[in-house]
Design an enzyme around this catalytic site. Sequence first.
Site, PDB file in Angstrom:
ATOM      1  N   SER A  53      27.834  52.880  31.202  1.00 10.50           N
ATOM      2  CA  SER A  53      28.012  51.932  32.080  1.00 10.50           C
ATOM      3  C   SER A  53      29.070  52.720  33.091  1.00 10.50           C
ATOM      4  O   SER A  53      28.607  52.509  34.253  1.00 10.50           O
ATOM      5  CB  SER A  53      28.448  50.378  31.698  1.00 10.50           C
ATOM      6  OG  SER A  53      29.860  50.521  31.179  1.00 10.50           O
ATOM      7  N   ASP A  67      30.629  34.375  39.165  1.00  9.66           N
ATOM      8  CA  ASP A  67      30.116  35.323  38.124  1.00  9.66           C
ATOM      9  C   ASP A  67      29.277  36.469  39.033  1.00  9.66           C
ATOM     10  O   ASP A  67      28.223  36.233  39.277  1.00  9.66           O
ATOM     11  CB  ASP A  67      29.259  34.415  37.224  1.00  9.66           C
ATOM     12  CG  ASP A  67      28.648  35.649  36.354  1.00  9.66           C
ATOM     13  OD1 ASP A  67      28.848  36.720  36.224  1.00  9.66           O
ATOM     14  OD2 ASP A  67      27.854  35.114  35.223  1.00  9.66           O
ATOM     15  N   ILE A  95      33.742  44.869  31.271  1.00 10.69           N
ATOM     16  CA  ILE A  95      34.025  44.533  29.963  1.00 10.69           C
ATOM     17  C   ILE A  95      33.967  45.743  28.910  1.00 10.69           C
ATOM     18  O   ILE A  95      33.100  46.712  29.320  1.00 10.69           O
ATOM     19  CB  ILE A  95      33.009  43.249  29.464  1.00 10.69           C
ATOM     20  CG1 ILE A  95      33.328  42.820  28.200  1.00 10.69           C
ATOM     21  CG2 ILE A  95      31.617  43.933  29.628  1.00 10.69           C
ATOM     22  CD1 ILE A  95      32.370  41.503  27.730  1.00 10.69           C
ATOM     23  N   TYR A 122      29.648  51.185  26.759  1.00  9.86           N
ATOM     24  CA  TYR A 122      30.792  51.337  27.670  1.00  9.86           C
ATOM     25  C   TYR A 122      30.802  52.612  28.428  1.00  9.86           C
ATOM     26  O   TYR A 122      30.771  52.505  29.585  1.00  9.86           O
ATOM     27  CB  TYR A 122      32.078  50.941  26.987  1.00  9.86           C
ATOM     28  CG  TYR A 122      33.367  50.999  27.928  1.00  9.86           C
ATOM     29  CD1 TYR A 122      33.653  50.021  28.691  1.00  9.86           C
ATOM     30  CD2 TYR A 122      34.109  51.962  28.187  1.00  9.86           C
ATOM     31  CE1 TYR A 122      34.738  49.697  29.554  1.00  9.86           C
ATOM     32  CE2 TYR A 122      35.318  52.079  28.904  1.00  9.86           C
ATOM     33  CZ  TYR A 122      35.554  50.880  29.723  1.00  9.86           C
ATOM     34  OH  TYR A 122      36.466  50.714  30.612  1.00  9.86           O
ATOM     35  N   SER A 159      36.126  54.862  34.857  1.00 12.77           N
ATOM     36  CA  SER A 159      36.838  55.054  33.590  1.00 12.77           C
ATOM     37  C   SER A 159      36.827  56.513  33.148  1.00 12.77           C
ATOM     38  O   SER A 159      35.914  57.206  33.516  1.00 12.77           O
ATOM     39  CB  SER A 159      36.615  54.202  32.410  1.00 12.77           C
ATOM     40  OG  SER A 159      37.115  54.547  31.072  1.00 12.77           O
TER      41      SER A 159
END
Length: 356
Positions: free
Chosen positions: A205, A110, A140, A202, A189
């Site tokens: 981040s 992790d 995530i 999201y 992204s």
Amino acid sequence: MSKEAAVNVILSCFMHVGLALVLLVYLPVAFVCRLLARVFVRPFARGEDLRGKVVLVTGASSGIGEHLAYEYARKGACVALVARTEIALRAVAKTARDLGSPDVLVVPGDITKVDEAKRAVEETVAHFGKLNHLVANAGIWSSCFFEEITNITAFHNVMDLNFWGAVYPTYFALPYLKASRGNIVVTASVAGRVPTARMSFYNASKGAVIRFYETLRAELGSHVRVTILMPGYVVSNLTKGKGLQKDGHVGIDEEARDINVGPMPVGKTESLAEVVVASVRRGDYYVTWPGWYWPFHMVMCAAPELLDWFSRAFYVSKSGEQDGGAALSKKILEAVGGKKFLYPKTIRSQDAIAAN
């Protein structure tokens, strides 16, 4: 006028006029140079030879990380695979070996925990003796209106995995990457540039990831290359609807997926991986794929109010009610029957998601 005000006026004029003049000279020259490189150099450039190179991939059990591992394997690289699920990692490892990787190491862990991130890097170097590329990919998704959240403290998990899950392994890998003059590849992204409604945590981040690694690139100079991936929608857990729910639990919400993805075509992860590795070998700073997402970057710089308007019009109902069915994105998707030809079969059903 005070001295301070006068100085600010002078600096403001100097910066606006000076920068305009610099851009008027630089942009045409840069455009011509890039065009010539694309036409006459890139088709014949071999790029970095990855045979025998050691690549550590986080988030390697599925999605983008899995297919990046396969693409590196095809190029003859040794790969270390890191994710929480050992069974899935071993399946990926077998495929990577079959595709041509000379050696594959599985490191369950992790990477949101600093000790495990350190262990993943150290085990990789102990096994292979070096490290050439770090692919920081684990992440995530989350999708809901900010005020709908019922467990706000759980959303630190988004930042923990998307941001710190990249920073921790980068911190421990950096000495080895400097020694090999290697490469950091980090998955951000397009959402890190575009304020898409319903994805506040999201987006934040991924925005943090972009700015952190841009800063790191400036600090490292030519010692370690940094390639930032800013993909659009491709087949992954995100486009399968898997993410952090408003109650703080990880689950599947296809309705939220249908709203945020809407009528946007979902690309093949294999195609993205091929483009990414080719770009990394060339030393590109950024990878945005599919290419039609590029205009969003320019609009965000030149006219951010347009993207604000688009985000609200597309993802929020006209009445302002938080009703997914009323979102224009989903209405268009349903009106044209878009799932049949815009979404690959692997992301259309919950059965396919459960299989992963």
